[in-house]
Design a protein around this motif. Structure first.
Motif, PDB file in Angstrom:
ATOM      1  N   UNK A  30       0.844  -1.191   0.000  1.00  0.00           N
ATOM      2  CA  UNK A  30       0.000   0.000   0.000  1.00  0.00           C
ATOM      3  C   UNK A  30       0.883   1.246   0.000  1.00  0.00           C
ATOM      4  N   UNK A  31       0.593   2.185  -0.888  1.00  0.00           N
ATOM      5  CA  UNK A  31       1.396   3.407  -1.015  1.00  0.00           C
ATOM      6  C   UNK A  31       0.496   4.621  -0.880  1.00  0.00           C
ATOM      7  N   UNK A  32       1.100   5.725  -0.442  1.00  0.00           N
ATOM      8  CA  UNK A  32       0.411   7.008  -0.370  1.00  0.00           C
ATOM      9  C   UNK A  32       0.913   7.912  -1.498  1.00  0.00           C
ATOM     10  N   UNK A  33       0.207   9.020  -1.703  1.00  0.00           N
ATOM     11  CA  UNK A  33       0.607   9.981  -2.732  1.00  0.00           C
ATOM     12  C   UNK A  33       2.003  10.525  -2.409  1.00  0.00           C
ATOM     13  N   UNK A  34       2.881  10.623  -3.413  1.00  0.00           N
ATOM     14  CA  UNK A  34       4.259  11.109  -3.320  1.00  0.00           C
ATOM     15  C   UNK A  34       5.220  10.072  -2.739  1.00  0.00           C
ATOM     16  N   UNK A  35       4.756   8.852  -2.424  1.00  0.00           N
ATOM     17  CA  UNK A  35       5.696   7.807  -2.009  1.00  0.00           C
ATOM     18  C   UNK A  35       6.531   7.385  -3.217  1.00  0.00           C
ATOM     19  N   UNK A  36       7.809   7.098  -2.981  1.00  0.00           N
ATOM     20  CA  UNK A  36       8.694   6.712  -4.073  1.00  0.00           C
ATOM     21  C   UNK A  36       8.379   5.326  -4.616  1.00  0.00           C
ATOM     22  N   UNK A  37       8.422   5.178  -5.941  1.00  0.00           N
ATOM     23  CA  UNK A  37       8.204   3.882  -6.580  1.00  0.00           C
ATOM     24  C   UNK A  37       9.520   3.291  -7.066  1.00  0.00           C
ATOM     25  N   UNK A  38      10.260   4.061  -7.866  1.00  0.00           N
ATOM     26  CA  UNK A  38      11.523   3.592  -8.424  1.00  0.00           C
ATOM     27  C   UNK A  38      12.558   4.702  -8.320  1.00  0.00           C
ATOM     28  N   UNK A  39      13.835   4.334  -8.522  1.00  0.00           N
ATOM     29  CA  UNK A  39      14.923   5.304  -8.528  1.00  0.00           C
ATOM     30  C   UNK A  39      15.628   5.259  -9.875  1.00  0.00           C
ATOM     31  N   UNK A 191      14.541  21.697  12.496  1.00  0.00           N
ATOM     32  CA  UNK A 191      13.752  21.915  11.287  1.00  0.00           C
ATOM     33  C   UNK A 191      13.127  23.298  11.329  1.00  0.00           C
ATOM     34  N   UNK A 192      12.570  23.687  10.184  1.00  0.00           N
ATOM     35  CA  UNK A 192      11.792  24.921  10.088  1.00  0.00           C
ATOM     36  C   UNK A 192      10.342  24.545   9.787  1.00  0.00           C
ATOM     37  N   UNK A 193       9.401  25.357  10.244  1.00  0.00           N
ATOM     38  CA  UNK A 193       7.992  25.038  10.071  1.00  0.00           C
ATOM     39  C   UNK A 193       7.200  26.321   9.852  1.00  0.00           C
ATOM     40  N   UNK A 279       9.640  25.013   3.385  1.00  0.00           N
ATOM     41  CA  UNK A 279       9.008  24.233   4.443  1.00  0.00           C
ATOM     42  C   UNK A 279       9.721  22.887   4.603  1.00  0.00           C
ATOM     43  N   UNK A 280       9.520  22.210   5.726  1.00  0.00           N
ATOM     44  CA  UNK A 280      10.170  20.902   5.931  1.00  0.00           C
ATOM     45  C   UNK A 280       9.840  19.886   4.849  1.00  0.00           C
ATOM     46  N   UNK A 281       8.593  19.894   4.356  1.00  0.00           N
ATOM     47  CA  UNK A 281       8.235  18.930   3.310  1.00  0.00           C
ATOM     48  C   UNK A 281       9.012  19.204   2.029  1.00  0.00           C
ATOM     49  N   UNK A 282       9.224  20.494   1.712  1.00  0.00           N
ATOM     50  CA  UNK A 282      10.003  20.850   0.518  1.00  0.00           C
ATOM     51  C   UNK A 282      11.465  20.462   0.713  1.00  0.00           C
ATOM     52  N   UNK A 284      12.543  18.018   2.474  1.00  0.00           N
ATOM     53  CA  UNK A 284      12.622  16.564   2.354  1.00  0.00           C
ATOM     54  C   UNK A 284      12.705  16.148   0.895  1.00  0.00           C
ATOM     55  N   UNK A 285      11.883  16.780   0.047  1.00  0.00           N
ATOM     56  CA  UNK A 285      11.922  16.481  -1.386  1.00  0.00           C
ATOM     57  C   UNK A 285      13.285  16.838  -1.961  1.00  0.00           C
ATOM     58  N   UNK A 286      13.850  17.968  -1.515  1.00  0.00           N
ATOM     59  CA  UNK A 286      15.167  18.374  -2.007  1.00  0.00           C
ATOM     60  C   UNK A 286      16.241  17.360  -1.627  1.00  0.00           C
ATOM     61  N   UNK A 287      16.149  16.828  -0.393  1.00  0.00           N
ATOM     62  CA  UNK A 287      17.129  15.808   0.016  1.00  0.00           C
ATOM     63  C   UNK A 287      16.979  14.550  -0.817  1.00  0.00           C
ATOM     64  N   UNK A 288      15.741  14.173  -1.140  1.00  0.00           N
ATOM     65  CA  UNK A 288      15.526  12.964  -1.939  1.00  0.00           C
ATOM     66  C   UNK A 288      16.092  13.101  -3.345  1.00  0.00           C
ATOM     67  N   UNK A 289      16.013  14.312  -3.907  1.00  0.00           N
ATOM     68  CA  UNK A 289      16.532  14.544  -5.250  1.00  0.00           C
ATOM     69  C   UNK A 289      18.009  14.958  -5.235  1.00  0.00           C
ATOM     70  N   UNK A 290      18.578  15.184  -4.053  1.00  0.00           N
ATOM     71  CA  UNK A 290      19.965  15.628  -3.979  1.00  0.00           C
ATOM     72  C   UNK A 290      20.156  17.044  -4.488  1.00  0.00           C
ATOM     73  N   UNK A 291      19.192  17.923  -4.196  1.00  0.00           N
ATOM     74  CA  UNK A 291      19.213  19.294  -4.714  1.00  0.00           C
ATOM     75  C   UNK A 291      19.699  20.245  -3.627  1.00  0.00           C
TER      76      UNK A 291
END
Length: 391
Positions: A30-39, A191-193, A279-282, A284-291
């Motif tokens: 079971x996956x939620x929206x924005x969960x990673x599928x492949x790399x 973190x920042x919020x 924001x913290x969610x943004x 997190x996305x940046x860390x996942x993409x290595x940005x």
């Protein structure tokens, strides 16, 4: 009921035959929206492809080691349709429901109004708001009781954190905000919020400023919200009400549009920003993409970085290798002729070993640096006679 939704590879820009190095889910998971599928891994970065729908993975159509392109089918997700939405809405308290429908009723009193609110319920609503210490002023207009309520907005519970830094105030007095719009940004050691608005309304007073130290329960601002309570079902005949006329939009020429949009064509900053608002969610996305967020151009309010900005940055970065390859080479002024292929088997038995991916990527850069760097050996002569005598 449930439906099967196809998940595809997003737009990869100019990159073709991108390596799939990891599958992050399995069939039945079971996956939620924005969960990673492949790399995926390109020459410059690796990126996760998130799912666009929440549900159960029913089929995976790729495997590790595949070469994929934009638009390729990744997997099929079984999505359940929401059937109990109306029941959940009916279970919510009366006061929040009235707050959320305020602007809708005020804008279209005849067509979009919900069930009318009786006088007893209206009095109970006003008593509840008054008990909370809010300022109330009401008037009866067109069979509706319209009340303007002034409420205070406080810093939410911050847990064990004390004297938290307030790094950004995102609104000013007179601004109209929607529900969940950001008011201020706090930064702790971890973190920042963003602190969102608990309801829609107008800012009439700000009690904080950037650089302050705040704690749980501190006053942020005072806001005015409008509560509409109906004592009688409005008749369609009284639909005509003075409506604010929109100012005629100024016509712009193609040249003006091009002049405005030209500086914003890129999502990459030439110099690294000193302060990053995200924001913290943004983050997190940046860390996942290595940005590195310091080089991402934010398009949100007051230059805040959004998820779309990171995606645009990654897309632009991924398209750069193809542009460089189409140029004259290294850009260093060396236009070397292509090497002729040599048949080394004429010198004896040979063995061909495929380079690793890191060798393929780093090899051209190492060669370029070796060719472009100056090779200098400097010799200096010195008289050490006195030093030798001293020894």
């Amino acid at each position: 009921m449930s439906t099967l939704v196809d998940i595809f590879i997003p737009d990869l820009g100019a990159d073709k035959d991108v390596d799939l190095i990891e599958i992050m889910v399995e069939v039945g998971e079971t996956v939620e929206v924005e969960d990673g599928l492949i790399t995926l891994e390109t020459e410059k970065a690796s990126m996760d492809v998130p799912t666009t729908h929440a549900g159960v993975i029913k089929e995976i159509l790729v495997k590790v080691g595949d070469k994929v392109n934009s638009g390729d089918l990744i997997a099929r997700v079984e999505v359940e349709e929401e059937g109990a939405t109306e029941e959940k809405v009916e279970e919510t308290p009366a006061a929040p429901a009235q707050e959320q429908k305020t602007e809708e009723v005020a804008a279209t009193p005849a067509a979009d109004s919900s069930e009318p609110m009786g006088l007893e319920a209206a009095e109970a609503e006003l008593k509840a708001i008054s008990a909370a210490g809010a300022e109330i002023s009401c008037q009866f207009v067109n069979e509706q009781t319209i009340c303007s309520v002034v409420e205070e907005v406080h810093v939410p519970d911050l847990g064990a954190d004390k004297d938290v830094d307030l790094i950004d105030v995102m609104v000013s007095v007179g601004d109209t905000v929607e529900f969940e719009d950001g008011l201020i940004t706090l930064e702790t050691e971890k973190a920042s919020m963003d602190v969102p608005a608990p309801f829609a309304g107008e800012i009439i007073e700000l009690s904080v400023e950037a650089g302050m130290k705040v704690n749980s329960g501190d006053l942020i601002a005072k806001m005015v919200k409008t509560v509409v309570m109906e004592s009688k079902v409005p008749t369609p005949a009284k639909k005509e009400e003075p409506v604010k006329k929109e100012e005629p939009k100024k016509t712009t020429t193609v040249q003006e549009v091009a002049a405005v949009s030209a500086p914003e064509a890129t999502s990459v900053l030439t110099e690294k920003a000193k302060k990053i608002y995200a924001s913290p969610s943004v983050r997190k996305v940046a860390r996942e993409f290595g940005v590195d967020l310091g080089f991402v151009k934010g398009t949100g309010r007051k230059g805040r970085i959004l998820k779309d900005d990171i995606k645009a940055y990654v897309k632009e970065q991924l398209s750069k290798p193809a542009v460089a390859a189409a140029g004259t080479g290294t850009g260093l002024g060396f236009n070397f002729p292509e090497l002729k292929e040599i048949d080394f088997s004429q010198f004896g038995e040979i063995e061909t070993v495929e380079l690793s991916r890191i060798q393929k990527i780093s090899g051209p850069s190492l060669h370029r640096n070796w060719v472009s760097m100056p090779h200098v050996t400097q010799f200096d002569e010195s008289d050490i006679t006195e030093m030798e005598s001293f020894r």
